[in-house]
Write a protein that holds these residues in place. Structure first.
Motif, PDB file in Angstrom:
ATOM      1  N   MET A  58       0.847  -1.196   0.000  1.00  0.00           N
ATOM      2  CA  MET A  58       0.000   0.000   0.000  1.00  0.00           C
ATOM      3  C   MET A  58       0.875   1.237   0.000  1.00  0.00           C
ATOM      4  O   MET A  58       1.954   1.244   0.587  1.00  0.00           O
ATOM      5  CB  MET A  58      -0.908  -0.006   1.233  1.00  0.00           C
ATOM      6  CG  MET A  58      -1.972  -1.076   1.187  1.00  0.00           C
ATOM      7  SD  MET A  58      -2.923  -1.137   2.721  1.00  0.00           S
ATOM      8  CE  MET A  58      -1.729  -1.888   3.805  1.00  0.00           C
ATOM      9  N   ARG A  59       0.397   2.279  -0.617  1.00  0.00           N
ATOM     10  CA  ARG A  59       1.198   3.483  -0.790  1.00  0.00           C
ATOM     11  C   ARG A  59       0.586   4.647  -0.038  1.00  0.00           C
ATOM     12  O   ARG A  59      -0.436   5.178  -0.431  1.00  0.00           O
ATOM     13  CB  ARG A  59       1.301   3.829  -2.274  1.00  0.00           C
ATOM     14  CG  ARG A  59       2.054   2.808  -3.111  1.00  0.00           C
ATOM     15  CD  ARG A  59       1.962   3.166  -4.570  1.00  0.00           C
ATOM     16  NE  ARG A  59       2.406   4.523  -4.839  1.00  0.00           N
ATOM     17  CZ  ARG A  59       2.169   5.168  -5.976  1.00  0.00           C
ATOM     18  NH1 ARG A  59       1.468   4.599  -6.917  1.00  0.00           N
ATOM     19  NH2 ARG A  59       2.612   6.387  -6.157  1.00  0.00           N
ATOM     20  N   GLY A  60       1.195   5.045   1.070  1.00  0.00           N
ATOM     21  CA  GLY A  60       0.962   6.331   1.691  1.00  0.00           C
ATOM     22  C   GLY A  60      -0.456   6.670   2.059  1.00  0.00           C
ATOM     23  O   GLY A  60      -1.294   5.814   2.306  1.00  0.00           O
ATOM     24  N   SER A  61      -0.688   7.967   2.068  1.00  0.00           N
ATOM     25  CA  SER A  61      -1.946   8.523   2.552  1.00  0.00           C
ATOM     26  C   SER A  61      -2.698   9.227   1.434  1.00  0.00           C
ATOM     27  O   SER A  61      -2.117   9.604   0.416  1.00  0.00           O
ATOM     28  CB  SER A  61      -1.669   9.531   3.675  1.00  0.00           C
ATOM     29  OG  SER A  61      -0.927   8.942   4.711  1.00  0.00           O
ATOM     30  N   LEU A  62      -3.988   9.412   1.660  1.00  0.00           N
ATOM     31  CA  LEU A  62      -4.821  10.201   0.754  1.00  0.00           C
ATOM     32  C   LEU A  62      -5.679  11.105   1.622  1.00  0.00           C
ATOM     33  O   LEU A  62      -6.325  10.640   2.566  1.00  0.00           O
ATOM     34  CB  LEU A  62      -5.704   9.302  -0.107  1.00  0.00           C
ATOM     35  CG  LEU A  62      -6.447  10.010  -1.243  1.00  0.00           C
ATOM     36  CD1 LEU A  62      -5.482  10.273  -2.405  1.00  0.00           C
ATOM     37  CD2 LEU A  62      -7.625   9.175  -1.741  1.00  0.00           C
ATOM     38  N   VAL A  63      -5.687  12.403   1.303  1.00  0.00           N
ATOM     39  CA  VAL A  63      -6.492  13.377   2.039  1.00  0.00           C
ATOM     40  C   VAL A  63      -7.598  13.873   1.108  1.00  0.00           C
ATOM     41  O   VAL A  63      -7.315  14.341   0.002  1.00  0.00           O
ATOM     42  CB  VAL A  63      -5.639  14.556   2.533  1.00  0.00           C
ATOM     43  CG1 VAL A  63      -6.516  15.577   3.252  1.00  0.00           C
ATOM     44  CG2 VAL A  63      -4.534  14.058   3.467  1.00  0.00           C
ATOM     45  N   ILE A  64      -8.844  13.756   1.568  1.00  0.00           N
ATOM     46  CA  ILE A  64     -10.003  14.146   0.762  1.00  0.00           C
ATOM     47  C   ILE A  64     -10.693  15.319   1.450  1.00  0.00           C
ATOM     48  O   ILE A  64     -11.079  15.238   2.619  1.00  0.00           O
ATOM     49  CB  ILE A  64     -11.010  12.975   0.638  1.00  0.00           C
ATOM     50  CG1 ILE A  64     -10.312  11.719   0.136  1.00  0.00           C
ATOM     51  CG2 ILE A  64     -12.159  13.363  -0.280  1.00  0.00           C
ATOM     52  CD1 ILE A  64     -10.013  10.717   1.225  1.00  0.00           C
ATOM     53  N   ALA A  65     -10.845  16.425   0.740  1.00  0.00           N
ATOM     54  CA  ALA A  65     -11.534  17.608   1.260  1.00  0.00           C
ATOM     55  C   ALA A  65     -12.990  17.569   0.798  1.00  0.00           C
ATOM     56  O   ALA A  65     -13.267  17.497  -0.405  1.00  0.00           O
ATOM     57  CB  ALA A  65     -10.858  18.877   0.765  1.00  0.00           C
ATOM     58  N   GLN A  66     -13.910  17.616   1.760  1.00  0.00           N
ATOM     59  CA  GLN A  66     -15.331  17.566   1.465  1.00  0.00           C
ATOM     60  C   GLN A  66     -16.059  18.714   2.152  1.00  0.00           C
ATOM     61  O   GLN A  66     -15.595  19.236   3.164  1.00  0.00           O
ATOM     62  CB  GLN A  66     -15.945  16.240   1.939  1.00  0.00           C
ATOM     63  CG  GLN A  66     -15.439  15.029   1.189  1.00  0.00           C
ATOM     64  CD  GLN A  66     -16.288  13.784   1.430  1.00  0.00           C
ATOM     65  OE1 GLN A  66     -16.230  12.849   0.651  1.00  0.00           O
ATOM     66  NE2 GLN A  66     -17.075  13.767   2.492  1.00  0.00           N
ATOM     67  N   GLN A  67     -17.214  19.054   1.610  1.00  0.00           N
ATOM     68  CA  GLN A  67     -18.053  20.090   2.215  1.00  0.00           C
ATOM     69  C   GLN A  67     -18.572  19.643   3.574  1.00  0.00           C
ATOM     70  O   GLN A  67     -18.726  20.447   4.487  1.00  0.00           O
ATOM     71  CB  GLN A  67     -19.223  20.407   1.295  1.00  0.00           C
ATOM     72  CG  GLN A  67     -20.145  21.513   1.787  1.00  0.00           C
ATOM     73  CD  GLN A  67     -21.294  21.762   0.838  1.00  0.00           C
ATOM     74  OE1 GLN A  67     -21.802  20.836   0.204  1.00  0.00           O
ATOM     75  NE2 GLN A  67     -21.710  23.001   0.716  1.00  0.00           N
ATOM     76  N   ARG A  68     -18.835  18.358   3.691  1.00  0.00           N
ATOM     77  CA  ARG A  68     -19.357  17.817   4.941  1.00  0.00           C
ATOM     78  C   ARG A  68     -18.601  16.554   5.289  1.00  0.00           C
ATOM     79  O   ARG A  68     -18.270  15.736   4.421  1.00  0.00           O
ATOM     80  CB  ARG A  68     -20.863  17.541   4.843  1.00  0.00           C
ATOM     81  CG  ARG A  68     -21.261  16.778   3.621  1.00  0.00           C
ATOM     82  CD  ARG A  68     -22.739  16.849   3.355  1.00  0.00           C
ATOM     83  NE  ARG A  68     -23.506  16.035   4.297  1.00  0.00           N
ATOM     84  CZ  ARG A  68     -24.794  16.218   4.524  1.00  0.00           C
ATOM     85  NH1 ARG A  68     -25.456  17.185   3.916  1.00  0.00           N
ATOM     86  NH2 ARG A  68     -25.443  15.448   5.363  1.00  0.00           N
ATOM     87  N   VAL A  69     -18.292  16.400   6.568  1.00  0.00           N
ATOM     88  CA  VAL A  69     -17.591  15.224   7.069  1.00  0.00           C
ATOM     89  C   VAL A  69     -18.272  14.823   8.363  1.00  0.00           C
ATOM     90  O   VAL A  69     -18.374  15.622   9.291  1.00  0.00           O
ATOM     91  CB  VAL A  69     -16.098  15.521   7.335  1.00  0.00           C
ATOM     92  CG1 VAL A  69     -15.455  14.375   8.109  1.00  0.00           C
ATOM     93  CG2 VAL A  69     -15.358  15.748   6.027  1.00  0.00           C
ATOM     94  N   GLY A  70     -18.763  13.629   8.412  1.00  0.00           N
ATOM     95  CA  GLY A  70     -19.414  13.174   9.627  1.00  0.00           C
ATOM     96  C   GLY A  70     -19.975  11.791   9.429  1.00  0.00           C
ATOM     97  O   GLY A  70     -19.958  11.241   8.320  1.00  0.00           O
ATOM     98  N   LEU A  71     -20.450  11.215  10.506  1.00  0.00           N
ATOM     99  CA  LEU A  71     -21.054   9.893  10.453  1.00  0.00           C
ATOM    100  C   LEU A  71     -22.480   9.975  10.981  1.00  0.00           C
ATOM    101  O   LEU A  71     -22.739  10.590  12.011  1.00  0.00           O
ATOM    102  CB  LEU A  71     -20.249   8.907  11.301  1.00  0.00           C
ATOM    103  CG  LEU A  71     -18.965   8.365  10.666  1.00  0.00           C
ATOM    104  CD1 LEU A  71     -18.185   7.551  11.675  1.00  0.00           C
ATOM    105  CD2 LEU A  71     -19.291   7.516   9.444  1.00  0.00           C
ATOM    106  N   ARG A  72     -23.373   9.370  10.252  1.00  0.00           N
ATOM    107  CA  ARG A  72     -24.752   9.249  10.668  1.00  0.00           C
ATOM    108  C   ARG A  72     -25.037   7.765  10.815  1.00  0.00           C
ATOM    109  O   ARG A  72     -24.216   6.921  10.454  1.00  0.00           O
ATOM    110  CB  ARG A  72     -25.673   9.858   9.618  1.00  0.00           C
ATOM    111  CG  ARG A  72     -25.459   9.304   8.232  1.00  0.00           C
ATOM    112  CD  ARG A  72     -26.059  10.159   7.151  1.00  0.00           C
ATOM    113  NE  ARG A  72     -27.503  10.265   7.283  1.00  0.00           N
ATOM    114  CZ  ARG A  72     -28.240  11.190   6.666  1.00  0.00           C
ATOM    115  NH1 ARG A  72     -27.636  12.095   5.904  1.00  0.00           N
ATOM    116  NH2 ARG A  72     -29.537  11.229   6.812  1.00  0.00           N
ATOM    117  N   ASP A  73     -26.197   7.420  11.380  1.00  0.00           N
ATOM    118  CA  ASP A  73     -26.556   6.010  11.460  1.00  0.00           C
ATOM    119  C   ASP A  73     -26.438   5.410  10.054  1.00  0.00           C
ATOM    120  O   ASP A  73     -27.020   5.934   9.096  1.00  0.00           O
ATOM    121  CB  ASP A  73     -27.991   5.862  11.975  1.00  0.00           C
ATOM    122  CG  ASP A  73     -28.366   4.417  12.276  1.00  0.00           C
ATOM    123  OD1 ASP A  73     -28.259   3.574  11.362  1.00  0.00           O
ATOM    124  OD2 ASP A  73     -28.769   4.137  13.410  1.00  0.00           O
TER     125      ASP A  73
END
Length: 483
Positions: free
Chosen positions: A1-16
């Motif tokens: 596996m190679r490194g990291s990935l950073v994803i920028a989103q308008q919303r970040v969270g967990l719902r049911d």
């Protein structure tokens, strides 16, 4: 596996995980952590996930799923047929499956189903009524650990079985690490970080500066900074105005058809979203299974006026239009442009503006709209669109009085037609009927962009990482061989 990935989103969270969501940002996160029996492929067709195979009876009532061997949750607990049956039974509950303004979405499909673990690797679902499109429901049926799923703190440390497992979570970021034992292959990245960046300009700037590798939900018409690769796609969420078919002039199909015939969709797209849209010719996008879209030929003002005259409104008509201030965010310029176009048809408008978006959704659900209301239609399922919004026999949350015997007969035929090749033309006939007798004013689907750094674009194969439903599918990015 190679490194990291950073994803920028308008919303970040967990719902049911069993809440009903068509938000691409939410689904991208859920589908890296959790698995369902099936997954949606990049073309929209369903592929094996936890289930390695399945069968369905000829009448589309009895479904049998065979699980992959040796499945485990992230904590090492066994994921077997009992866990799958528990999770689907959980979707039956009246307190599960909420979406804005509509509770227990999944219960309307599964309430009377008999769900059983036949053995440790086999699950059977026996439906009270046929649903040939059941996979449209089960794709959201993420399998959860039976002993953890209903704990109050589950979303603080969720346990799934997906390609990545949770490492850290805060209000602004979620970090995940690769699951080396994932059934789908070796994840492409050692870890993922999802960052909340509210403004689209700031998200793409983060990619340009190296603060992120991917930025979602961008405006494709905005300038693209050097070093950023933009993948353009059509969002399947349909922007529409619902017609009040219960009372008032729009009970008459000729008027509804006239309004659809007389508008210039391309001009509306230019005025409201800077041209970043695709004209919507019918009740679902052209990417939906069963769609039969024609070509948007542009406005036919003479034809629209003729239909209005036939309906008794040759001298003019006044309509009351409800619109929110957000969702869609272009509600104001879109409605202003539409009012101007309606004026050319002899149609005047009284526009009512609603600032509280939740109250607006409740008003629509309670069927208290004027003659028209601005809304969207999001399920990536033609079956769900007809069943939940247009079937007059069940009068669902978003139904506004539309009734068409032909459409309902076609829906019943489709429900019991298990073979996809035979079912598609049934929906295509329904699509054409819904353009001849429209329940809504069909407008457009938004065009959106996802920005990639050069390296991320190559590693994710650019637009191939964006599914037909607009979801960035990072679980599909796997590696072969050794690093």
């Amino acid at each position: 596996m190679r490194g990291s990935l950073v994803i920028a989103q308008q919303r970040v969270g967990l719902r049911d995980p069993h809440d009903c969501s068509d938000q691409a940002d939410d689904l991208a996160i859920l589908e890296t952590l959790f698995d369902a029996l099936v997954r949606r492929g990049p073309d929209g067709r369903f592929r094996p996930a936890l289930a390695q195979s399945w069968t369905v009876s000829d009448d589309a009532r009895v479904w049998t799923f065979r699980l992959r061997p040796n499945l485990r949750f992230h904590d090492g607990a066994l994921l077997d047929a009992e866990a799958v049956a528990f999770s689907i039974c959980r979707m039956q509950r009246p307190d599960i499956g909420a979406t804005l303004g509509a509770p227990s979405v999944w219960r309307q499909y599964l309430a009377d189903a008999e769900i059983a673990a036949v053995d440790r690797a086999t699950v059977r679902i026996a439906l009270a009524t046929p649903i040939a499109d059941l996979l449209d429901i089960l794709v959201s049926g993420y399998v959860l650990p039976p002993d953890l799923a209903d704990r109050a703190d589950f979303l603080k440390a969720p346990v799934g079985s997906g390609a990545y497992r949770l490492a850290e979570i805060s209000s602004d970021a979620i970090r995940m690490t690769a699951n080396p034992d994932w059934h789908g292959g070796r994840p492409a990245f050692a870890d993922l970080t999802w960052r909340r960046i509210a403004a689209a300009d700031d998200r793409i700037a983060a990619v340009a500066s190296g603060g992120a590798d991917v930025a979602t939900r961008l405006e494709p018409s905005a300038p693209t900074p050097a070093g950023v690769r933009l993948a353009d796609y059509v969002d399947p969420v349909s922007i529409i105005y619902m017609f009040n078919c219960r009372s008032g002039p729009l009970q008459d199909a000729r008027i509804r058809r006239a309004l659809n015939l007389g508008i210039d969709r391309q001009a509306l797209i230019r005025a409201s979203v800077a041209g970043a849209g695709a004209p919507l010719a019918g009740p679902v996008s052209g990417r939906h299974f069963g769609a039969a879209p024609g070509v948007d030929a542009g406005p036919d003002i003479a034809g629209a006026r003729r239909l209005l005259a036939e309906a008794g409104f040759g001298a003019g008509l006044t309509l009351t239009i409800d619109r929110p201030t957000s969702l869609p965010d272009e509600a104001a310029p879109l409605t202003d442009a539409l009012v101007a176009q309606f004026a050319h048809l002899g149609v005047a408008c009284d526009v009512r503006v609603h600032a509280d978006r939740v109250a607006y959704a409740e008003m629509v659900r309670d069927k208290r709209i004027g003659d028209m209301c601005l809304f969207d239609s999001s399920p990536m399922s033609f079956f769900r669109v007809i069943y939940e919004k247009l079937d007059s026999r069940r009068r669902g949350a978003w139904w506004q009085g539309y009734a068409d015997d032909q459409v309902e007969t076609l829906l019943d035929r489709a429900r019991q037609t298990a073979d996809e090749a035979d079912r598609a033309p049934i929906y295509q006939t329904a699509y054409r009927r819904l353009t001849a007798s429209p329940p809504w004013l069909y407008l457009y689907n938004r065009r959106r962009g996802i920005g990639f750094s050069g390296d991320a674009f190559a590693r994710l194969q650019g637009s191939a990482a964006v599914r037909v439903d607009g979801v960035l599918d990072l679980a599909a990015a796997v590696r072969a061989g050794t690093d």
